[in-house]
Design a protein around this motif. Structure first.
Motif, PDB file in Angstrom:
ATOM      1  N   LEU A 160      -2.256  13.632   3.329  1.00  0.00           N
ATOM      2  CA  LEU A 160      -2.654  14.676   3.353  1.00  0.00           C
ATOM      3  C   LEU A 160      -4.052  15.130   3.409  1.00  0.00           C
ATOM      4  CD1 LEU A 160      -1.188  16.910   0.214  1.00  0.00           C
ATOM      5  CD2 LEU A 160      -0.341  17.620   2.989  1.00  0.00           C
ATOM      6  N   ALA A 161      -5.114  13.988   3.274  1.00  0.00           N
ATOM      7  CA  ALA A 161      -6.091  13.780   3.704  1.00  0.00           C
ATOM      8  C   ALA A 161      -6.244  13.035   5.354  1.00  0.00           C
ATOM      9  CB  ALA A 161      -6.984  12.749   2.503  1.00  0.00           C
ATOM     10  N   GLN A 162      -5.566  12.304   5.247  1.00  0.00           N
ATOM     11  CA  GLN A 162      -5.200  11.941   6.913  1.00  0.00           C
ATOM     12  C   GLN A 162      -5.317  13.673   8.082  1.00  0.00           C
ATOM     13  OE1 GLN A 162      -6.563   8.390   7.814  1.00  0.00           O
ATOM     14  NE2 GLN A 162      -5.942   9.220  10.098  1.00  0.00           N
ATOM     15  N   ASP A 163      -4.267  13.921   7.846  1.00  0.00           N
ATOM     16  CA  ASP A 163      -4.153  15.170   8.279  1.00  0.00           C
ATOM     17  C   ASP A 163      -5.717  15.736   8.289  1.00  0.00           C
ATOM     18  OD1 ASP A 163      -1.361  14.372   8.888  1.00  0.00           O
ATOM     19  OD2 ASP A 163      -0.497  15.812   6.686  1.00  0.00           O
ATOM     20  N   ASP A 164      -6.350  16.046   7.651  1.00  0.00           N
ATOM     21  CA  ASP A 164      -7.326  16.947   7.600  1.00  0.00           C
ATOM     22  C   ASP A 164      -8.377  16.163   8.466  1.00  0.00           C
ATOM     23  OD1 ASP A 164      -6.594  19.068   6.687  1.00  0.00           O
ATOM     24  OD2 ASP A 164      -7.734  18.805   4.230  1.00  0.00           O
ATOM     25  N   ARG A 165      -8.413  14.558   8.247  1.00  0.00           N
ATOM     26  CA  ARG A 165      -9.073  14.021   9.234  1.00  0.00           C
ATOM     27  C   ARG A 165      -9.199  13.908  10.460  1.00  0.00           C
ATOM     28  NH1 ARG A 165      -8.693   7.551   9.935  1.00  0.00           N
ATOM     29  NH2 ARG A 165     -10.962   7.622  10.670  1.00  0.00           N
TER      30      ARG A 165
ATOM     31  N   SER B 280      -6.037  -1.456   6.708  1.00  0.00           N
ATOM     32  CA  SER B 280      -6.413  -0.607   7.787  1.00  0.00           C
ATOM     33  C   SER B 280      -7.997  -0.005   7.745  1.00  0.00           C
ATOM     34  CB  SER B 280      -5.486   0.534   8.582  1.00  0.00           C
ATOM     35  OG  SER B 280      -6.382   0.530   9.955  1.00  0.00           O
ATOM     36  N   ARG B 281      -8.702   0.279   9.034  1.00  0.00           N
ATOM     37  CA  ARG B 281     -10.168   0.865   8.972  1.00  0.00           C
ATOM     38  C   ARG B 281     -10.129   2.438   9.006  1.00  0.00           C
ATOM     39  NH1 ARG B 281     -13.448  -2.162  13.956  1.00  0.00           N
ATOM     40  NH2 ARG B 281     -13.713  -4.115  12.767  1.00  0.00           N
ATOM     41  N   GLY B 282      -9.323   2.858   8.542  1.00  0.00           N
ATOM     42  CA  GLY B 282      -9.545   3.833   8.199  1.00  0.00           C
ATOM     43  C   GLY B 282     -10.050   4.534   6.031  1.00  0.00           C
TER      44      GLY B 282
ATOM     45  N   CYS C  77       0.343  -8.477   4.450  1.00  0.00           N
ATOM     46  CA  CYS C  77       1.238  -7.602   4.637  1.00  0.00           C
ATOM     47  C   CYS C  77      -0.248  -6.697   4.984  1.00  0.00           C
ATOM     48  CB  CYS C  77       1.821  -6.563   3.110  1.00  0.00           C
ATOM     49  SG  CYS C  77       1.798  -5.227   3.397  1.00  0.00           S
ATOM     50  N   PHE C  78       0.331  -6.147   5.996  1.00  0.00           N
ATOM     51  CA  PHE C  78      -0.624  -5.401   6.951  1.00  0.00           C
ATOM     52  C   PHE C  78      -0.392  -3.993   6.411  1.00  0.00           C
ATOM     53  CE2 PHE C  78      -1.220  -9.317   9.560  1.00  0.00           C
ATOM     54  CZ  PHE C  78      -1.885  -9.232   9.666  1.00  0.00           C
ATOM     55  N   SER C  79      -1.115  -3.402   5.740  1.00  0.00           N
ATOM     56  CA  SER C  79      -0.630  -1.518   5.952  1.00  0.00           C
ATOM     57  C   SER C  79      -2.034  -0.733   6.328  1.00  0.00           C
ATOM     58  CB  SER C  79      -1.433  -1.672   4.633  1.00  0.00           C
ATOM     59  OG  SER C  79      -1.239  -0.402   3.463  1.00  0.00           O
ATOM     60  N   TYR C  80      -0.929   0.587   7.117  1.00  0.00           N
ATOM     61  CA  TYR C  80      -1.195   1.306   7.816  1.00  0.00           C
ATOM     62  C   TYR C  80      -1.111   2.634   7.390  1.00  0.00           C
ATOM     63  CZ  TYR C  80      -1.842  -2.975  10.979  1.00  0.00           C
ATOM     64  OH  TYR C  80      -1.875  -3.940  11.847  1.00  0.00           O
TER      65      TYR C  80
END
Length: 652
Positions: free
Chosen positions: A428-433, A508-510, A554-557
């Protein structure tokens, strides 16, 4: 069609106000209709409520090969005969009690004098005693003084009697029959409607399906049948519980010696239909009579103890076993409904308030267009667990989120909480971003709050079992059962996986990816596989973590990336750490077609979309192959560099 863009924009902005005004007008019109049409609507409502209670009896008689019409007639006649019997019993007991009350006035006077003497001149006590005395004088019949001769031996005064003119026969009949005809007419309407509703139940159901949604007959039929069965079970359980409550109260008062125990037991059973205050109201009458009958205080104390024991047992022990911990209504909705229906329909509305509101909530849960009723009146949380989590992060209140998580962890595992609630809040936070709704400062604050929650939960001891609140219970029901993942002991790890930190999670960089990576590292550690996390930003700044002993990267996105970036990251990781396994975690991606394409085009060993899948995959990779002993010689570990891994992090 409005061509002027300014006018169209203003109309769009004013539309919520118009919608609110239309809703208020609709509520006002409905209230007026319910108030003016109470003489018709109230019997119909009572008949519908009664049909929910009587329908199981009709079905039972039909199973015994009794015709439908005869079964309905038998059930309705028996039910109304019982109701008339209860009414006659109440009238007889009330008349007997009214005739006996004047005998208790002497006892009340003695107690009032004793209270006045012990009060020591208290103004409040004096006022209460005066009120009790006024009530006693009102109850006691007036005494007629004998006629005495006037002083001085004069003639007796002439007795003058004033008689009203006798009304005409129709007026006299109307005045005498009106108090009787109205209840009889209401009862007749209830009886008539009950017969037709029970006899035409399937036809009425079909018409309701046509009105609510004939486009999807399967879903609508299932919803209506579920609503009817739920309401029927609820009303039957409530009627049985209140009947038992009244029986126990009546027997208890009979053993104590309170006059008219049958009357008080029946009233207690009826008044318990009134939420919260019904049992308290039913206690007032027996307490007053007990105080008036007994010269001492033992009967009054025993009556208080009786209600203090029976009501909590019925409300907090038996009631949850019969139909759950609550009626499905929020406390404020119960109070509001009781106030509204009492204002519209009087005492009958007070008794019907809870059943009617339960009907509205059930309709709201099954009919999409009436969903607002469940939100306004139901006891289920208005927001999903993930929305509640994200809202707490927006408010900068991680302490409350931690407290709610502690409650959930009493019933579910940490990995389940992270998967179903915390990661949902991250999405949800990523959607708002992505929409630009969050400023950079807000993104940093939300990310920091989530990381605080993750750090705290990582050090918090696990306490299974115990009581939880209604909001937590709803969240536990919504997220479903735990996903069981294996736990590895050190002697069960394969060679190369038993180091200090064999798993490296690269975030990741977010602004929210570091929290997701921390969750993964934390749950892996809980399952016996030590892990640490590092962010791509720190790698880009030149920080170089120790890669010795790393067996899995493990690469996390959170946000899905292009397959070329993922493929490049996996290739660079393998080049810098020979023999390493690569896992790609895309916490946001749920589309099966996209996942299949990612699996085909990326060179990762494992592709996961949830923490549960990641833990299962890591445990499978780290497990010791069959036939390998615990003291087998470990393989030589390469000493990798970190420049390539930093380059692998850059595409994120």
């Amino acid at each position: 069609m409005i061509d002027d863009p300014v006018t169209a924009r203003r109309l769009r902005e004013a539309m919520p106000v118009f919608t609110l005004l239309a809703g208020c007008l609709l509520v006002l019109v409905l209230a007026v209709i319910l108030s003016l049409g109470r003489d018709v609507l109230m019997p119909v409502t009572l008949a519908i409520m009664l049909s929910f209670v009587l329908a199981p009896g009709v079905r039972l008689l039909q199973r015994w090969r009794l015709p439908r019409a005869l079964a309905v007639l038998v059930v309705v006649v028996v039910a109304f005969g019982a109701l008339f019997g209860i009414g006659a019993l109440i009238a007889r007991e009330a008349a007997q009690l009214a005739a006996d009350l004047p005998r208790y006035t002497l006892t009340m006077r003695d107690k009032i004098d004793a209270l006045r003497n012990s009060a020591g001149g208290s103004v409040t006590i004096d006022r209460l005693i005066d009120m009790a005395q006024d009530l006693g004088r009102a109850i006691q019949p007036p005494e007629t003084a004998p006629a005495s001769a006037p002083a001085g031996g004069g003639e007796k005064p002439m007795l003058v009697e004033i008689h009203e003119r006798k009304p005409a026969l129709p007026a006299a009949l109307g005045s005498y029959l009106s108090p009787v005809l109205h209840p009889l007419a209401t009862t007749g309407l209830i009886l008539l409607f009950s017969l037709f509703i029970l006899a035409q139940r399937e036809d009425l159901r079909n018409r309701a399906i046509r009105l609510t949604g004939a486009s999807d007959l399967r879903a609508t039929t299932a919803a209506i049948d579920d609503a009817i069965s739920r309401l029927s079970r609820f009303f039957l359980a409530q009627a049985a519980l209140n009947l038992s409550f009244g029986t126990v109260v009546g027997l208890g008062l009979w053993l104590i010696g309170v006059p008219s125990p049958i009357l008080w037991g029946v009233l207690a059973g009826i008044l318990r239909f009134v939420p919260y205050i019904g049992a308290v109201i039913s206690m007032v009458g027996p307490l007053v009579v007990a105080a008036a009958v007994d010269p001492g205080w033992s009967m009054l104390i025993a009556t208080v103890i009786l209600f203090a024991v029976v009501e909590p047992v019925a409300g907090h022990v038996i009631e949850p076993l019969l139909y759950g911990h609550s009626t499905g209504l929020s406390p404020i909705a119960v109070i509001l409904a009781a106030t509204l229906w009492t204002f519209l329909w009087g005492p009958v509305g007070l008794v019907l308030a809870t059943p009617l509101t339960v009907c509205l909530v059930v309709l709201g849960r099954h009919v999409e267009r009436l969903r607002f009723l469940d939100v306004m009146l139901g006891d289920r949380p208005a927001l999903s667990p993930s929305e509640i989590f994200y809202q707490r992060m927006l408010a900068g209140d991680p302490a409350e989120a931690i407290d709610k998580a502690r409650q959930v962890l009493k019933r579910r595992n940490l990995v389940t909480y992270y998967d179903e609630i915390a990661l949902g809040g991250l999405r949800l936070a990523q959607d708002d971003r992505a929409r630009g709704s969050l400023s950079r400062e807000q993104q940093e604050e939300v990310g920091a709050a989530i990381e605080t929650v993750v750090r705290t939960l990582g050090t918090m001891p696990v306490q299974k079992g115990g009581a939880v609140g209604s909001e937590t219970a709803a969240a536990v029901d919504e997220i479903g059962p735990d996903r069981v993942a294996p736990v590895r002991r050190p002697d069960e790890l394969a060679a190369g996986w038993d180091g200090a930190a064999p798993v490296l999670v690269v975030a990741s960089r977010g602004p929210f990816d570091a929290a997701a990576a921390g969750m993964l590292a934390q749950v892996l550690g809980r399952h016996g596989l030590a892990a640490r996390s590092v962010s791509q930003d720190s790698l880009a700044r030149g920080e170089r973590p120790d890669l010795a002993g790393v067996a899995l990267v493990c690469f996390s996105y959170i946000e899905p990336l292009s397959t070329s970036h993922i493929r490049l990251a996996a290739r660079l990781a393998r080049r810098e750490i020979p023999g390493v396994r690569v896992m790609v975690a895309v916490w946001r991606e749920r589309d099966r077609a996209m996942l299949d394409r990612l699996r085909r085009t990326t060179s990762a060993d494992v592709l996961v979309t949830s923490l549960g899948e990641a833990v299962e995959a890591a445990m499978a990779l780290a497990g010791r192959p069959a036939g390998i002993r615990g003291d087998a010689a470990p393989r030589a570990e390469p000493v990798p560099t970190t420049a390539g891994l930093a380059g692998a992090a850059l595409p994120g």
